[in-house]
Design an enzyme around this catalytic site. Structure first.
Site, mmCIF file in Angstrom:
data_model
loop_
_atom_site.group_PDB
_atom_site.id
_atom_site.type_symbol
_atom_site.label_atom_id
_atom_site.label_comp_id
_atom_site.label_asym_id
_atom_site.label_seq_id
_atom_site.Cartn_x
_atom_site.Cartn_y
_atom_site.Cartn_z
ATOM 1 N N ASP A 76 10.053 -1.999 15.191
ATOM 2 C CA ASP A 76 9.015 -1.001 15.441
ATOM 3 C C ASP A 76 9.716 0.169 16.125
ATOM 4 O OD1 ASP A 76 6.961 0.567 16.521
ATOM 5 O OD2 ASP A 76 5.632 -1.160 16.722
ATOM 6 N N ARG A 78 8.792 2.488 17.769
ATOM 7 C CA ARG A 78 8.263 2.872 19.091
ATOM 8 C C ARG A 78 8.977 2.134 20.214
ATOM 9 N NH1 ARG A 78 2.047 2.137 17.150
ATOM 10 N NH2 ARG A 78 3.049 0.381 16.121
ATOM 11 N N PHE A 108 -3.192 9.644 9.184
ATOM 12 C CA PHE A 108 -4.474 9.523 8.480
ATOM 13 C C PHE A 108 -5.246 10.812 8.713
ATOM 14 C CE2 PHE A 108 -4.791 7.174 12.558
ATOM 15 C CZ PHE A 108 -5.698 7.975 13.226
ATOM 16 N N TYR A 158 3.785 21.201 6.693
ATOM 17 C CA TYR A 158 2.941 21.618 7.823
ATOM 18 C C TYR A 158 3.658 21.453 9.170
ATOM 19 C CZ TYR A 158 1.123 16.678 7.870
ATOM 20 O OH TYR A 158 0.986 15.324 7.899
HETATM 21 C C1 HXC Z 1 -9.735 7.655 13.299
HETATM 22 C C2 HXC Z 1 -8.247 5.892 13.527
HETATM 23 C C3 HXC Z 1 -8.118 5.799 12.117
HETATM 24 C C4 HXC Z 1 -8.868 6.719 11.312
HETATM 25 C C5 HXC Z 1 -6.848 4.291 13.031
HETATM 26 N N1 HXC Z 1 -7.455 4.931 14.034
HETATM 27 N N2 HXC Z 1 -7.233 4.797 11.860
HETATM 28 N N3 HXC Z 1 -9.035 6.802 14.119
HETATM 29 N N4 HXC Z 1 -9.668 7.610 11.949
HETATM 30 N N5 HXC Z 1 -8.790 6.701 9.993
HETATM 31 C C6 HXC Z 1 -7.320 4.661 15.467
HETATM 32 C C7 HXC Z 1 -7.755 3.245 15.808
HETATM 33 O O1 HXC Z 1 -9.175 3.125 15.900
HETATM 34 C C8 HXC Z 1 -7.050 3.049 17.154
HETATM 35 O O2 HXC Z 1 -7.685 3.725 18.192
HETATM 36 C C9 HXC Z 1 -5.717 3.780 16.948
HETATM 37 O O3 HXC Z 1 -5.963 4.707 15.861
HETATM 38 C C10 HXC Z 1 -4.589 2.839 16.544
HETATM 39 O O4 HXC Z 1 -4.982 2.127 15.387
HETATM 40 P P1 HXC Z 1 -4.320 0.739 14.987
HETATM 41 O O5 HXC Z 1 -4.879 0.356 13.658
HETATM 42 O O6 HXC Z 1 -4.426 -0.230 16.123
HETATM 43 O O7 HXC Z 1 -2.755 1.178 14.893
HETATM 44 P P2 HXC Z 1 -1.548 0.497 14.141
HETATM 45 O O8 HXC Z 1 -1.852 -0.914 13.747
HETATM 46 O O9 HXC Z 1 -0.335 0.783 14.958
HETATM 47 O O10 HXC Z 1 -1.459 1.318 12.741
HETATM 48 C C11 HXC Z 1 -0.974 2.638 12.736
HETATM 49 C C12 HXC Z 1 -1.718 3.512 11.713
HETATM 50 C C13 HXC Z 1 -1.742 2.837 10.306
HETATM 51 C C14 HXC Z 1 -1.013 4.856 11.690
HETATM 52 C C15 HXC Z 1 -3.181 3.702 12.185
HETATM 53 O O11 HXC Z 1 -2.410 3.681 9.368
HETATM 54 C C16 HXC Z 1 -0.340 2.554 9.816
HETATM 55 O O12 HXC Z 1 0.207 1.478 10.092
HETATM 56 N N6 HXC Z 1 0.296 3.494 9.081
HETATM 57 C C17 HXC Z 1 1.688 3.372 8.601
HETATM 58 C C18 HXC Z 1 1.887 3.976 7.249
HETATM 59 C C19 HXC Z 1 1.344 5.367 7.027
HETATM 60 O O13 HXC Z 1 0.506 5.859 7.789
HETATM 61 N N7 HXC Z 1 1.819 5.982 5.957
HETATM 62 C C20 HXC Z 1 1.417 7.325 5.565
HETATM 63 C C21 HXC Z 1 2.481 8.298 5.886
HETATM 64 S S1 HXC Z 1 2.118 9.698 4.930
HETATM 65 P P3 HXC Z 1 -8.809 3.053 19.174
HETATM 66 O O14 HXC Z 1 -9.027 4.064 20.243
HETATM 67 O O15 HXC Z 1 -10.014 2.850 18.305
HETATM 68 O O16 HXC Z 1 -8.218 1.759 19.668
HETATM 69 C C22 HXC Z 1 2.529 11.093 5.647
HETATM 70 C C23 HXC Z 1 2.410 12.268 4.682
HETATM 71 C C24 HXC Z 1 2.401 13.611 5.295
HETATM 72 O O17 HXC Z 1 2.883 11.153 6.775
HETATM 73 C C25 HXC Z 1 2.195 14.779 4.338
HETATM 74 C C26 HXC Z 1 1.474 14.557 3.061
HETATM 75 C C27 HXC Z 1 1.460 15.718 2.120
HETATM 76 P P1 NAP Z 2 4.653 4.836 3.538
HETATM 77 O O1 NAP Z 2 5.056 4.071 2.324
HETATM 78 O O2 NAP Z 2 3.413 4.425 4.239
HETATM 79 O O3 NAP Z 2 5.888 4.853 4.519
HETATM 80 C C1 NAP Z 2 5.809 4.785 5.889
HETATM 81 C C2 NAP Z 2 6.724 3.663 6.352
HETATM 82 O O4 NAP Z 2 6.832 3.705 7.771
HETATM 83 C C3 NAP Z 2 6.228 2.277 5.982
HETATM 84 O O5 NAP Z 2 7.263 1.552 5.368
HETATM 85 C C4 NAP Z 2 5.864 1.630 7.321
HETATM 86 O O6 NAP Z 2 6.165 0.233 7.308
HETATM 87 C C5 NAP Z 2 6.782 2.389 8.270
HETATM 88 N N1 NAP Z 2 6.268 2.397 9.629
HETATM 89 C C6 NAP Z 2 5.055 2.815 10.047
HETATM 90 N N2 NAP Z 2 4.942 2.657 11.370
HETATM 91 C C7 NAP Z 2 6.130 2.149 11.796
HETATM 92 C C8 NAP Z 2 6.631 1.751 13.069
HETATM 93 N N3 NAP Z 2 5.897 1.868 14.178
HETATM 94 N N4 NAP Z 2 7.894 1.271 13.136
HETATM 95 C C9 NAP Z 2 8.641 1.153 12.010
HETATM 96 N N5 NAP Z 2 8.226 1.486 10.786
HETATM 97 C C10 NAP Z 2 6.973 1.976 10.693
HETATM 98 O O7 NAP Z 2 4.450 6.385 3.184
HETATM 99 P P2 NAP Z 2 5.400 7.436 2.449
HETATM 100 O O8 NAP Z 2 4.499 8.358 1.719
HETATM 101 O O9 NAP Z 2 6.497 6.765 1.737
HETATM 102 O O10 NAP Z 2 5.996 8.243 3.694
HETATM 103 C C11 NAP Z 2 7.388 8.246 3.989
HETATM 104 C C12 NAP Z 2 7.753 9.501 4.752
HETATM 105 O O11 NAP Z 2 7.523 10.643 3.936
HETATM 106 C C13 NAP Z 2 6.963 9.730 6.020
HETATM 107 O O12 NAP Z 2 7.798 10.308 7.003
HETATM 108 C C14 NAP Z 2 5.920 10.725 5.600
HETATM 109 O O13 NAP Z 2 5.423 11.483 6.682
HETATM 110 C C15 NAP Z 2 6.747 11.572 4.656
HETATM 111 N N6 NAP Z 2 5.991 12.372 3.707
HETATM 112 C C16 NAP Z 2 5.357 11.791 2.671
HETATM 113 C C17 NAP Z 2 4.687 12.581 1.757
HETATM 114 C C18 NAP Z 2 4.005 11.994 0.550
HETATM 115 O O14 NAP Z 2 3.358 12.738 -0.179
HETATM 116 N N7 NAP Z 2 4.115 10.713 0.286
HETATM 117 C C19 NAP Z 2 4.663 13.962 1.943
HETATM 118 C C20 NAP Z 2 5.317 14.528 3.035
HETATM 119 C C21 NAP Z 2 6.007 13.720 3.910
HETATM 120 P P3 NAP Z 2 5.382 -0.867 8.200
HETATM 121 O O15 NAP Z 2 3.941 -0.589 8.074
HETATM 122 O O16 NAP Z 2 5.850 -2.160 7.599
HETATM 123 O O17 NAP Z 2 5.913 -0.723 9.594
#
Ligand code: HXC
Ligand code: NAP
Length: 293
Positions: A76, A78, A108, A158
């Site tokens: 992780d 973090r 999100f 962004y």
């Molecule tokens: C409001 C939300 C929420 C939502 C979670 N929370 N989802 N609040 N709207 N949709 C809140 C929860 O209620 C909680 O707060 C806090 O966030 C933490 O949530 P957890 O589920 O306990 O966190 P965790 O298990 O650590 O999961 C982290 C996560 C999850 C970010 C919420 O989505 C995740 O694991 N994501 C990893 C992969 C990911 O996000 N990939 C996309 C990257 S794309 P409270 O106060 O209620 O306890 C990207 C693209 C960028 O970055 C550009 C695109 C063009």
């Molecule tokens: P993704 O598949 O959800 O990738 C995110 C990865 O981060 C997952 O493998 C997840 O694995 C890992 N991760 C999340 N929280 C973590 C934590 N606390 N510690 C370690 N690993 C963690 O989404 P993606 O679209 O491929 O995104 C990859 C990168 O591209 C990100 O930096 C995103 O911001 C960037 N990006 C994506 C897009 C797009 O259009 N897809 C556009 C712009 C930028 P676990 O859940 O197993 O930890």
């Protein structure tokens, strides 16, 4: 989300030979695709994330296509102790680590006023703190061991425009970009390069499920925002990442390369939305404009 492995590669099968790379978030999405390309180019890669089952499956799949070796560590980003353990595992497995990809992210969409403090912290901790946790641990080790390493950070467009509805991600990615540019200068004296890629929309399960849920995509077609009218292919991004990791980009330092089909500029150009004007109407408009003496 098809990625059609193996990818067509711009660089040869030995272009990354001797590179030992760690990819955070390498089990899924873009991290997995960049890992595949690094392996095809001869690098050894250790992938990390929080989910061991995902990492194991990805390792099994990618071991079949690569020229280099693949391994994983549950980590992780973090947690500094887990980052240092992953770094050590990669070091022990490959002999050293000389390149690091900060790719892990969480995100999100939500109106900012609906976020709890914990929700805000969660994204900032993964994206900004996770990236600097890794960078600080790895950078210190490279300086101590006199290794001229390469950092590559995945940001977004962004990072510099900002964006509503993803504010914790926007401020975090802006911070990661500032870190990239700052360390490109400060650590150049150690031979350490730092660059970033800013992708536009590339279909992945992780991003699409959290940023473009079906109900939203029915209302707002994300393709309409992109001048090239298509999403990115993983192969395109992975080839760019391989180049920035390779010695061919040895003089590229502190750069952010945008790969978004022109998306962010479309919103910026004052008159870009005139695309909707049909050609007959341009005849009328031209007469009106020319009529103003
Ligand atoms: C409001 C939300 C929420 C939502 C979670 N929370 N989802 N609040 N709207 N949709 C809140 C929860 O209620 C909680 O707060 C806090 O966030 C933490 O949530 P957890 O589920 O306990 O966190 P965790 O298990 O650590 O999961 C982290 C996560 C999850 C970010 C919420 O989505 C995740 O694991 N994501 C990893 C992969 C990911 O996000 N990939 C996309 C990257 S794309 P409270 O106060 O209620 O306890 C990207 C693209 C960028 O970055 C550009 C695109 C063009
Ligand atoms: P993704 O598949 O959800 O990738 C995110 C990865 O981060 C997952 O493998 C997840 O694995 C890992 N991760 C999340 N929280 C973590 C934590 N606390 N510690 C370690 N690993 C963690 O989404 P993606 O679209 O491929 O995104 C990859 C990168 O591209 C990100 O930096 C995103 O911001 C960037 N990006 C994506 C897009 C797009 O259009 N897809 C556009 C712009 C930028 P676990 O859940 O197993 O930890």
């Amino acid at each position: 989300m098809s990625t059609n492995l193996p990818f067509k590669q711009m660089l040869g099968p030995d272009a990354l030979k001797g590179k030992n790379i760690v990819v955070t978030g390498g089990g899924t999405g873009l991290g997995k695709s960049m890992t595949a390309m690094f392996l095809q180019c001869g690098a050894n890669v250790l992938i990390t994330s929080r989910k061991e089952d995902v990492l194991k499956n990805t390792c099994e799949e990618l071991a079949k296509i690569g020229n280099g070796k693949i391994a994983y560590a549950v980590c992780d980003v973090r947690k500094v102790n887990e980052v240092e353990a992953a770094l050590q595992k990669a070091w022990d497995t490959f002999g050293n680590v000389n390149a690091w990809l900060n790719n892990a992210a969480g995100n999100f969409i939500s109106p900012t006023e609906r976020l709890s403090h914990k929700a805000f912290d969660t994204i900032v901790d993964i994206v900004l703190k996770g990236s600097y946790n890794c960078t600080l641990s790895v950078g210190k080790k490279w300086i101590e061991e006199k290794i001229p390493g390469v950092f590559l950070n995945i940001v977004t467009t962004y990072s510099w425009t900002g964006s509503g509805f993803v504010v914790p991600s926007a401020i975090s990615k802006a911070g990661v970009l500032a870190m990239t540019r700052s360390l490109a200068v400060e650590w150049a004296k150690y031979g350490i390069r730092s660059n970033a890629i800013a992708p536009g929309p590339f279909p992945t399960e992780g991003a699409w499920s959290r940023l473009f849920p079906e109900e939203l995509s029915k209302k707002l077609d994300p393709l309409q925002r992109i001048p090239l009218r298509r999403f990115g292919n993983h192969e395109e991004l992975a080839n760019l990442a391989a180049y920035l990791m390779s010695d061919f980009s040895g003089y590229v330092n502190g750069e952010v390369v945008t790969i978004d089909g022109g998306e962010w500029l479309q919103g910026g150009g004052e008159f870009n939305n005139l695309d909707v004007i049909p050609s007959e109407m341009w005849d009328v408009l031209e007469r009106m404009v020319r009529g103003k003496k």
